[in-house]
Design an enzyme around this catalytic site. Structure first.
Site, mmCIF file in Angstrom:
data_model
loop_
_atom_site.group_PDB
_atom_site.id
_atom_site.type_symbol
_atom_site.label_atom_id
_atom_site.label_comp_id
_atom_site.label_asym_id
_atom_site.label_seq_id
_atom_site.Cartn_x
_atom_site.Cartn_y
_atom_site.Cartn_z
ATOM 1 N N GLU A 208 -3.219 -13.222 -0.634
ATOM 2 C CA GLU A 208 -4.197 -13.784 0.304
ATOM 3 C C GLU A 208 -3.661 -13.910 1.725
ATOM 4 O O GLU A 208 -2.624 -14.536 1.960
ATOM 5 C CB GLU A 208 -4.667 -15.154 -0.180
ATOM 6 N N LYS A 224 -11.621 -16.767 -3.320
ATOM 7 C CA LYS A 224 -12.194 -17.789 -4.184
ATOM 8 C C LYS A 224 -13.026 -17.107 -5.246
ATOM 9 O O LYS A 224 -13.904 -16.307 -4.929
ATOM 10 C CB LYS A 224 -13.089 -18.763 -3.394
#
Length: 397
Positions: A208, A224
């Site tokens: 990420e 997410k």
């Protein structure tokens, strides 16, 4: 707080540097020039300390909107690590429970230059690596109870979403750095690599992007939403209203974070809810970008995005208060920022899928975002699934 200059650095042998996001073409020529280590107890603003230390050592990031000036005889750049607690501290939020690994600094800046001496192959480490059983800081029941408490807070209107993170530790014998360095080989580890100092080390397999500067724009890629990496898992992730709602909340939070330091009207969502693979999991990722405001420096940028929204929740400060109340152990090296900065370049990953070592134990953190639609048992299982590939690779001989 410790600061080290370049005295004697060139006299030391060096190896290929495996720092997350370091320039691939430079890794065989990088040599440490200066180092800053800071802890919460030292006081001061860690983001300003980082910006000032970098500028003093030839990496001027005090105006990210200005074209960078590259000095061919200067430093290459620097590894930068900032803990989640330091990020919360810098923005006036609660820093949470004490870290289980106080040997690790909360801020590390390691400036590197180039050398013409050939890199040495990595020294062969001892073969007596042994990792003991993992001991979790909360039971599955305690984790599930925390999920239920977050749902109650959402029901009261205190928050919209909170990311809950658990911790585990395992005793070891041998040198932990080779084991931690192996995390870079995990599929999808965009920020794979290791960073170490006296009495501590950390290894990262994060996919990420917390914040980067790419083609003159600020870029963040929040992740997410998680499912097993099967065709059925992919279909389920794409169809899940709960996962999409959780994801869009964080995208909106990241848009707001960037808007605080962006040129007016330039924030945009370049990609929304793209499904990508990390190890044996599908994860949903979006890309949010903006043009930096004039005069934006690294310190202000870090204060805008840290701690990362995808590992805190929304609203961010209210989520941090819930985290401080519910997590029994501090986040240590987890959920912070780690990567590389240089002239005109910022590329920092979020330290998910990250483990750290002190003199006696390895530490690992994993969790997930909690919304009103969260099922406690499913959230406990998701955190375990995220930690499993990291645990397996660390245990390998």
């Amino acid at each position: 707080m410790t600061r080290n200059g370049p005295d004697g650095v060139e006299a030391l042998p060096h190896t290929v540097v495996d720092l997350p996001a370091a320039p691939a073409g430079c890794r065989a020529r990088l040599v440490e020039r200066a180092r800053l280590e800071w802890r919460l107890t030292d006081g001061g603003d860690p983001t300003a300390l980082a910006e000032d230390f970098l500028a003093a050592h030839g990496v001027d990031l005090r105006d990210l909107a200005r074209p960078a000036r590259h000095d061919p005889d200067g430093v290459c750049g620097a590894a930068l690590y900032l803990s989640a607690a330091a990020g919360a501290y810098a923005v006036g939020g609660p820093t949470g429970a004490p870290t289980p690994a106080p040997a690790l600094p909360d801020l590390v800046v390691v400036v590197h230059g180039h050398t013409d001496r050939p890199a040495q192959p990595p020294a062969a480490g001892p073969t007596d690596w042994r990792l003991g059983p993992w001991r979790d800081s909360w039971t599955p029941g305690e984790h599930a109870a925390a999920v239920t408490a977050v749902r109650a807070a959402i029901g009261r209107g205190d928050v919209y979403q909170v990311n809950l993170v658990g911790h585990a530790a395992a005793a070891y014998t041998g040198d932990p750095l080779p084991a931690l360095s192996r995390l870079a080989a995990l599929p999808g580890a965009r920020y794979g690599g290791a960073l170490s100092g006296p009495g501590w080390a950390l290894g990262c397999a994060s996919p990420e992007t917390l914040i980067a500067v790419e083609d003159g724009r600020l870029v963040t890629r929040p992740i997410k939403g998680t499912r097993p990496a099967t065709e059925a898992g992919r279909r389920e992730l794409l169809a899940s209203a709960k996962e999409r709602a959780e994801h869009v909340m964080i995208v909106d939070l990241e848009r707001n974070d960037l808007a605080r330091v962006a040129r007016t009207g330039t924030v945009r969502v370049d990609e929304l809810f793209a499904v990508r693979r990390w190890c044996d999991l599908w994860q949903a990722e979006s890309t949010v970008s903006a043009a930096p405001a004039g005069g934006l420096g690294l310190a202000a940028l870090l204060r805008a995005v840290c701690p990362g929204g995808s590992v805190t929740g929304a609203p961010k400060l209210a989520a941090l208060a819930q985290i401080a109340d519910l997590e029994p152990v501090g986040r240590g090296a987890g959920m912070g920022a780690l990567g590389w900065v240089g002239p005109g370049r910022v590329d920092l990953g979020l330290t998910i899928r990250t483990a750290a070592a002190d003199a006696e134990r390895l530490h690992l953190w994993a969790g997930g975002g909690i919304t009103w639609g969260s099922d406690p048992a499913a959230e406990v299982a998701e955190a375990a699934a995220k930690a499993a590939p990291v645990r397996a690779l660390l245990a390998a001989g």
